[in-house]
Design a protein around this motif. Structure first.
Motif, PDB file in Angstrom:
ATOM      1  N   VAL A 105      -5.833  -3.939  13.819  1.00 28.91           N
ATOM      2  CA  VAL A 105      -5.138  -3.600  12.498  1.00 28.91           C
ATOM      3  C   VAL A 105      -3.967  -2.618  12.577  1.00 28.91           C
ATOM      4  O   VAL A 105      -3.677  -1.951  13.451  1.00 28.91           O
ATOM      5  N   GLY A 106      -2.866  -2.890  11.787  1.00 30.84           N
ATOM      6  CA  GLY A 106      -1.537  -2.204  12.013  1.00 30.84           C
ATOM      7  C   GLY A 106      -1.750  -1.022  11.094  1.00 30.84           C
ATOM      8  O   GLY A 106      -2.609  -0.944  10.107  1.00 30.84           O
ATOM      9  N   PRO A 107      -0.732  -0.085  11.305  1.00 31.77           N
ATOM     10  CA  PRO A 107      -0.539   1.284  10.543  1.00 31.77           C
ATOM     11  C   PRO A 107      -0.368   0.902   9.055  1.00 31.77           C
ATOM     12  O   PRO A 107       0.380   0.034   8.633  1.00 31.77           O
ATOM     13  N   GLN A 108      -0.761   1.826   8.401  1.00 27.85           N
ATOM     14  CA  GLN A 108      -0.268   2.072   6.946  1.00 27.85           C
ATOM     15  C   GLN A 108       0.212   3.455   6.606  1.00 27.85           C
ATOM     16  O   GLN A 108      -0.200   4.543   7.199  1.00 27.85           O
ATOM     17  N   ILE A 109       0.969   3.685   5.553  1.00 27.56           N
ATOM     18  CA  ILE A 109       1.500   4.662   4.935  1.00 27.56           C
ATOM     19  C   ILE A 109       0.682   4.670   3.632  1.00 27.56           C
ATOM     20  O   ILE A 109       1.082   3.968   2.678  1.00 27.56           O
ATOM     21  N   ASP A 110      -0.067   5.716   3.348  1.00 29.29           N
ATOM     22  CA  ASP A 110      -0.875   5.815   1.990  1.00 29.29           C
ATOM     23  C   ASP A 110      -0.278   7.014   1.319  1.00 29.29           C
ATOM     24  O   ASP A 110      -0.064   8.025   1.790  1.00 29.29           O
ATOM     25  N   ALA A 111      -0.042   6.937  -0.035  1.00 27.34           N
ATOM     26  CA  ALA A 111       0.510   8.007  -0.972  1.00 27.34           C
ATOM     27  C   ALA A 111      -0.310   8.869  -0.913  1.00 27.34           C
ATOM     28  O   ALA A 111       0.293  10.203  -1.059  1.00 27.34           O
ATOM     29  N   GLN A 112      -1.596   8.750  -0.979  1.00 29.61           N
ATOM     30  CA  GLN A 112      -2.710  10.058  -1.023  1.00 29.61           C
ATOM     31  C   GLN A 112      -3.103  10.224   0.363  1.00 29.61           C
ATOM     32  O   GLN A 112      -3.187  11.695   0.743  1.00 29.61           O
ATOM     33  N   ALA A 113      -3.291   9.435   1.311  1.00 32.81           N
ATOM     34  CA  ALA A 113      -3.879   9.760   2.407  1.00 32.81           C
ATOM     35  C   ALA A 113      -3.147   9.966   3.552  1.00 32.81           C
ATOM     36  O   ALA A 113      -3.460  10.301   4.727  1.00 32.81           O
ATOM     37  N   GLY A 114      -1.803   9.666   3.325  1.00 25.83           N
ATOM     38  CA  GLY A 114      -0.918   9.840   4.494  1.00 25.83           C
ATOM     39  C   GLY A 114      -0.830   8.719   5.385  1.00 25.83           C
ATOM     40  O   GLY A 114      -0.849   7.588   5.225  1.00 25.83           O
ATOM     41  N   TYR A 115      -0.754   9.250   6.805  1.00 25.99           N
ATOM     42  CA  TYR A 115      -0.432   7.896   7.852  1.00 25.99           C
ATOM     43  C   TYR A 115      -1.960   7.460   8.119  1.00 25.99           C
ATOM     44  O   TYR A 115      -2.886   8.261   8.478  1.00 25.99           O
TER      45      TYR A 115
END
Length: 189
Positions: free
Chosen positions: A149-159
């Motif tokens: 699984v690659g990383p994501q940046i979430d507007a609510q949860a952050g990194y």
């Protein structure tokens, strides 16, 4: 790009992202994500070493925000056939029937919602709520892309660092169920 331009570019990108109502799932057109500064710092701490210089790392971070790929940048697609008898888990949203599974599963045991967000990097925009885990068994060989699984940046949860196992079914949504048997469903929090 001169260092003096970077802050303005980041501000413009963040403002652009704020104008959007919600991020689409990864299969749709790319959009910009409004990312807290702490998310960028956390991503940088985990991933900067992969790139030759800061410019290359900045470009990779911007691609992540734009493309929101489920895979890490270094992922190489290699289709495999998952055999009958293999079991996997999938996080489900309230109201999501297990008879209509999503495209992604994991070979990891999913202990809780935090694991889904952090290790499977499932953004809030993609699954606002998660209440169950389905265990499936493959009953007919299934074409899939497998990997990390690659990383994501979430507007609510952050990194969301990712790092768990995942596979993406490479059959049309209407055909997924014929390859799978539901083994169990359990609640998670």
């Amino acid at each position: 790009m001169p260092d003096i331009c970077r802050p303005w570019l980041l501000i413009l990108l963040a403002l652009s992202a704020c104008a959007q109502s919600a991020a689409p799932p990864p299969q749709t057109a790319a959009t910009q994500v409004a990312a807290p500064a702490s998310a960028r710092t956390a991503w940088w701490n985990d991933n900067r070493w992969r790139y030759h210089d800061e410019g290359e790392a900045d470009a990779a971070y911007q691609r992540l925000l734009q493309q929101q790929s489920a895979w890490p940048e270094w992922h190489q697609v290699e289709l495999v056939t998952l055999p009958a008898g293999l079991r996997f888990e999938m996080a489900l949203s309230p109201g999501q029937p297990p008879e209509r599974p999503g495209a992604f599963g994991t070979f990891d045991r999913i202990p809780d919602v935090r694991y889904v967000r952090q290790r499977l990097a499932v953004k809030v925009a993609w699954k606002p709520s998660i209440d169950r885990v389905a265990t499936f068994e493959i009953v007919e060989p299934l074409a899939a892309d497998t990997g990390t699984v690659g990383p994501q940046i979430d507007a609510q949860a952050g990194y969301l660092p990712g790092g768990g196992s995942q596979f993406e079914m490479k059959v049309p949504p209407a055909e997924r169920s014929r390859h799978l048997k539901l083994v169990a469903i359990r609640p998670i929090r």
